[in-house]
Design an enzyme around this catalytic site. Structure first.
Site: not given
Length: 475
Positions: A87, A90, A145
């Site tokens: 992640s 992101k 997330s």
């Protein structure tokens, strides 16, 4: 002889041209090697971190400690090794969205967007045709997330997943990321999505300049208002080092922001910021290994424990120091043909990080001049070279050296007797002007008389000539 004259003329022209070229243009510091990168700890690209070369963490595949205020690389382990980001993707999704969207935009969740997230992945429970602001979507993605928020953001900003991914890769190239490629906006595993700890550091260094990104990155909790499809949602950060809301044992009051990530192949990943001792440290941990109990419940995250070790090392070992400041006089240089010497100062203030209780005498200041000889005139602010601060064999900071004062061309002083004679001459000037006018008038009058006399003589001679001609004919 003519040949010698031509040679002399050519030499004179060359010397005149050399004199006219500004001294500061003799060499360009911008073209000089960047010593803080090649031989030091300054900037994301620093080849030699300030800290130890020993491995500080147990399981992490790659690690970076970077001081943001001074752009100092404190510690790095496998900084350029290609890894899966999970992640951490992101971070780029948020940066591209903030630079190309409006936080107040109303976004409609589409079936097409949701189809790009596998069942069971972390989500914010977004529903088809749900209307939600871009601001709330960004909080869903960064705080909780949520993968569904990432793909909805991508479709809204890029028009499609492919369009947004293209924007992500273009931004990575723009930032100078050398080993980063994206194939999705959320970070769920794909062999074609990869990066390095140094590239993540580069992305974070740029993103932290954005006020909205800092707000998202530092959020411990966010409430998403009720929408047309869902009730109010309360989101808690997945970075347990900055909040005790979910898990208490990892809380560290020095931590000011963070983003987590985890997949089976990427391991446990974490990017966080922490402040102490005047330092603002970015800590990146990639690929840490978790530990599980016999019942398969998570016992040790890995990333948080590794980050704790790194932060303790950074704040116990180093402190923030300013080495250059505005108006600081560094040195001075003579200027050929000038009224005075030129005093030089740093073009910008600069700070660095040094080991705690460092003896200042161990710091070395080095000057890199961009000229052989300075010639007047010299303008204030002209770049004359660079100045560097070194600790042992590591360059910590560098800035341009600029002229603090202008230098005018020197002119030989006029002797006092010459000034007196000049003043005396000036006092006679009106009389001399009158005398000149009178003399000119007399001269003009004399010329006029001469012309008149000449005309009369010529007239008499012409009359006599006519009379003689008349007598001759009468005979």
């Amino acid at each position: 002889m003519k040949k010698n004259r031509a040679i002399c003329l050519l030499i004179a022209i060359v010397l005149l041209f050399a004199w006219m070229v500004p001294a500061a243009a003799a060499a360009s510091p911008e073209n000089a090697p960047d010593q803080p990168v090649l031989s030091g700890s300054h900037s994301v690209d620093a080849a030699i971190p300030l800290g130890t070369t020993e491995r500080l963490t147990k399981t992490a595949k790659a690690v970076i400690l970077y001081e943001l205020n001074s752009d100092t690389m404190l510690y790095a382990y496998n900084a350029d090794e290609k890894i899966y980001p999970a992640s951490m993707v992101k971070l780029m999704t948020a940066l591209v969205a903030l630079e190309n969207g409006n936080m107040s935009d109303s976004v409609t969740v589409t079936k097409e967007a949701l189809s790009h997230v596998m069942i069971g992945a972390v989500s914010a429970g977004l529903k088809r045709d749900e209307v939600i602001t871009l601001r709330d979507l960004l909080y869903c993605m960064m705080t909780a997330s949520a993968n569904d928020a990432a793909v909805v953001i991508a479709e809204h900003i890029g028009g499609s997943q492919d369009g947004f991914i293209r924007m992500m890769n273009e931004k990575a190239q723009q930032l100078g990321c050398k080993n980063t490629h994206y194939s999705n906006a959320h970070g769920l595993h794909d062999d074609d999505t990869y990066t390095t700890a140094r590239d993540i550091c580069r992305i974070m260094d740029a993103a932290m300049e954005n006020e909205d990104f800092r707000m998202l990155f530092s959020a411990k909790q966010h409430t998403v208002p009720e929408t047309n499809k869902s009730k109010e949602r309360i989101l808690n950060t997945t970075n347990y080092m900055m909040s005790t809301e979910v898990v208490k044992k990892y809380y560290d009051q020095r931590v000011t922001g963070g983003k987590t990530g985890a997949t089976d192949k990427a391991g446990r990943c974490l990017a966080l910021t922490a402040e102490s001792n005047g330092m603002n440290v970015l800590c990146i941990v990639m690929g840490a290994e978790p530990t599980y109990d016999s019942d398969t419940s998570l016992k040790r995250f890995g990333s948080f424990e590794e980050a704790q070790v790194l932060l303790d090392y950074a704040f116990k070992t180093y402190e923030f120091r300013q080495v250059f400041f505005d108006g600081q006089i560094i040195t001075q240089y003579p200027v050929d043909g000038g009224m005075n010497d030129v005093v030089v100062q740093p073009q910008t203030s600069a700070s660095t990080v040094l080991p705690v209780d460092t003896d200042v005498s161990k710091l070395t200041v080095k000057y890199e001049k961009s000229f052989d000889t300075l010639k007047a005139p010299l303008e204030k602010g002209a770049v004359l070279g660079t100045v560097q601060v070194w600790f042992e064999q590591k360059c910590l900071a560098q800035t341009n050296l600029v002229a603090k004062n202008a230098v005018e061309v020197w002119h030989a002083p006029v002797a006092a007797s010459a000034l007196k004679d000049r003043d005396s001459i000036h006092s006679w000037t009106p009389f001399l002007m009158i005398l000149g006018v009178l003399f000119g008038g007399v001269l003009l009058f004399g010329v006029v008389l001469l012309v008149i006399r000449f005309v009369r003589i010529r007239s008499r001679e012409a009359a006599h000539s006519r009379k003689r001609e008349k007598r001759r004919r009468s005979r």
